[in-house]
Design an enzyme around this catalytic site. Structure first.
Site, short mmCIF file in Angstrom:
data_model
loop_
_atom_site.label_atom_id
_atom_site.label_comp_id
_atom_site.label_asym_id
_atom_site.label_seq_id
_atom_site.Cartn_x
_atom_site.Cartn_y
_atom_site.Cartn_z
N CYS A 180 -6.18 -4.21 6.85
CA CYS A 180 -7.30 -3.26 6.84
C CYS A 180 -8.48 -3.74 6.03
CB CYS A 180 -6.83 -1.90 6.34
SG CYS A 180 -6.41 -1.83 4.58
N CYS A 229 0.83 -1.21 0.00
CA CYS A 229 0.00 0.00 0.00
C CYS A 229 0.86 1.25 0.00
CB CYS A 229 -0.93 -0.01 1.22
SG CYS A 229 -2.08 1.37 1.28
#
Length: 365
Positions: A198, A101
């Site tokens: 997440c 990410c």
């Protein structure tokens, strides 16, 4: 300086944005929507990028008096992070989605758009420090070793570091950040930190992967190839794992076995004694340098193979596009797909993805 502050809705990014404002920069806040089907509420410290997080980020921006936007990066996040995570597990590797990410979203897609819009830097709440030297900008560990995030930032390149801003890097502790947030009147002062993956907010990675990858029974074998059990899907196992092994044959010495290798081609999981997790050498590619590259093809450094692992002294050589690392003392439980970050003291040299490992314990030992 025009600064784009990435605001996740947490306390760190809110205080980082506030410090950027205090420093006199022209700051604009942005929250990244990484899922088009995000939940409305968090579950304790699980999950992120929910509607609640976006609202928390907006409230912080309003209190700071800065413009605020929500940008939809969900398609890019799906392609570069979620799909990569799935494909890595299918290949029997252990990926780090936070690393991906940072590499693909926060300091590639976001920074690219920020520069196109005329911003000078992207500001985040990461705990790491930047040092400008005659030979360029360097990435270093944070002052607070317990919160140091330089490992997951090891994928940043020299060009990205040139447009990065980490206001929290020299903060002595997270407690100081929370106290500052409370003093500023930020409602996120005591908000729990996010943890786990997440995009799997319930924490059930095994169940999530079974749905995405599919579960197929296969053999669990010992190091000599003997079948000693069955599994419900190789994707559910990672190197170093002990729990969840349903073995029908006990070890001769009566000691527990650990996962040593996952072989997706034949859907097999290899197990063995804990000492067989010792790794004498790692090698890989997909490397990048955080600032200036090493001056020589062979050099000594410290190598860290997990976000919270202790760095290990090692000798590193670069040959034909492959980095090979031989530690002074064996690594413990290394899996292909993990990221190895190289350090010189507190400075991040660079990183690479581990493609192969060499056990320190022979099969017949």
């Amino acid at each position: 300086m025009r600064v784009l502050a990435a605001m996740s809705g947490g306390v760190d990014s809110a205080v980082a944005a506030a410090r950027a404002v205090d420093a006199g920069h022209d700051v604009v806040g942005v929250h990244l929507a990484l899922s088009r089907a995000g939940g409305t509420l968090r579950t304790g410290s699980r999950g992120c990028c929910t509607i609640e997080d976006a609202m928390d980020a907006r409230r912080a921006a309003d209190l700071l008096g800065i413009p605020f936007y929500v940008w939809d990066f969900s398609e890019r996040f799906r392609d570069d992070v979620i799909d990569d995570f799935i494909s890595e597990y299918r290949a029997g590797r252990t990926p780090n989605p936070c690393m991906r990410c940072n590499e693909k979203i926060k300091f590639a897609a976001l920074l690219e758009r920020a520069l196109e819009l005329g911003f000078d830097a992207v500001c985040t709440g990461h705990y790491a420090t930047l040092v400008d030297t005659a030979s360029g900008r360097e990435l270093h560990r944070a002052s607070d070793e317990a919160k140091d995030q330089s490992y997951v930032l090891g994928v940043l390149t020299a060009e990205q570091l040139a447009h990065t801003y980490f206001p929290l890097g020299t903060t002595p502790s997270k407690a100081v950040v929370r106290a500052e947030a409370a003093e500023r009147g930020l409602t996120v002062a005591q908000k729990p930190d996010s943890h786990d993956i997440c995009f799997i907010p319930d924490g059930d990675t095994r169940g999530w992967l079974a749905e995405k990858v599919g579960a197929e029974q296969g053999d669990i074998i010992d190091r000599d190839g003997s079948v000693i059990g069955r599994h419900e899907g190789a994707h559910a196992f990672t190197v170093g794992q002990r729990r969840g092994l349903q073995l029908g044959v006990p070890a001769a010495d009566g000691k527990p076995r650990f996962v040593l290798e996952v072989r997706p081609v034949n859907n097999t999981v290899v197990v063995g004694p804990k000492e067989a997790l010792a790794t004498a050498e790692i090698a890989g590619d997909r490397m990048s340098w955080a600032g200036r590259a090493p001056d020589a093809a062979a050099f000594d450094c410290h190598v860290q193979i997990r976000a919270h692992a202790e760095p290990v002294p090692a000798h590193t050589t670069l040959t034909d596009g492959e980095l090979r690392v031989v530690p002074e003392e064996p690594f413990d439980g290394v899996a292909p797909g993990q990221t190895a970050v190289l350090y010189e003291g507190t400075r991040v040299i660079g990183q690479f993805t581990i493609a192969r490992t060499v056990s320190a314990v022979p099969v017949d030992a």
